[in-house]
Design a protein around this motif. Structure first.
Motif, PDB file in Angstrom:
ATOM      1  N   HIS A 181       1.882  82.787  39.221  1.00 35.61           N
ATOM      2  CA  HIS A 181       2.321  82.728  37.830  1.00 35.61           C
ATOM      3  C   HIS A 181       3.643  81.969  37.798  1.00 35.61           C
ATOM      4  O   HIS A 181       4.571  82.319  38.531  1.00 35.61           O
ATOM      5  N   VAL A 182       3.726  80.966  36.950  1.00 37.43           N
ATOM      6  CA  VAL A 182       4.971  80.236  36.735  1.00 37.43           C
ATOM      7  C   VAL A 182       5.365  80.466  35.282  1.00 37.43           C
ATOM      8  O   VAL A 182       4.626  80.140  34.357  1.00 37.43           O
ATOM      9  N   THR A 183       6.529  81.086  35.092  1.00 34.61           N
ATOM     10  CA  THR A 183       7.039  81.366  33.761  1.00 34.61           C
ATOM     11  C   THR A 183       8.034  80.266  33.411  1.00 34.61           C
ATOM     12  O   THR A 183       8.989  80.028  34.140  1.00 34.61           O
ATOM     13  N   ILE A 184       7.794  79.585  32.285  1.00 31.30           N
ATOM     14  CA  ILE A 184       8.511  78.371  31.934  1.00 31.30           C
ATOM     15  C   ILE A 184       9.149  78.545  30.552  1.00 31.30           C
ATOM     16  O   ILE A 184       8.493  78.986  29.608  1.00 31.30           O
ATOM     17  N   GLU A 185      10.432  78.160  30.458  1.00 29.89           N
ATOM     18  CA  GLU A 185      11.150  78.173  29.184  1.00 29.89           C
ATOM     19  C   GLU A 185      12.050  76.945  29.095  1.00 29.89           C
ATOM     20  O   GLU A 185      12.408  76.362  30.124  1.00 29.89           O
ATOM     21  N   HIS A 186      12.441  76.592  27.879  1.00 25.81           N
ATOM     22  CA  HIS A 186      13.447  75.537  27.716  1.00 25.81           C
ATOM     23  C   HIS A 186      14.747  76.004  28.346  1.00 25.81           C
ATOM     24  O   HIS A 186      15.131  77.152  28.212  1.00 25.81           O
ATOM     25  N   ALA A 187      15.416  75.092  29.031  1.00 23.09           N
ATOM     26  CA  ALA A 187      16.700  75.415  29.678  1.00 23.09           C
ATOM     27  C   ALA A 187      17.777  75.619  28.628  1.00 23.09           C
ATOM     28  O   ALA A 187      17.701  75.121  27.544  1.00 23.09           O
TER      29      ALA A 187
END
Length: 74
Positions: free
Chosen positions: A68-74
């Protein structure tokens, strides 16, 4: 990572190369939203793309063949 809305993209269900689906999901990701990418392998080639596009990510191996890769805007 604590986005209000979590969108999940399971690339194990995509026939062929999933990169286009991943970039489309990233393009649709609003500030405050999180994308959870589910893959059968650690998607190391994606990490540089995420960094270059201004995203933060965390990766967790949840099973021998599930990441699982959890991705958000920096």
């Amino acid at each position: 990572m604590d986005g209000d809305t979590v969108n999940t993209l399971d690339v194990r269900e995509i026939d062929g190369e999933p990169f286009g689906d991943i970039t489309a999901a990233l393009d649709d990701l609003d500030d405050g939203e999180t994308l959870r990418l589910v893959s059968s392998f650690e998607p190391k080639p994606l990490y540089e793309v995420l960094t270059d596009r201004g995203f933060d990510y965390e990766t967790e191996q949840v099973a021998p063949d599930e990441w699982h890769v959890t991705i958000e805007h920096a």
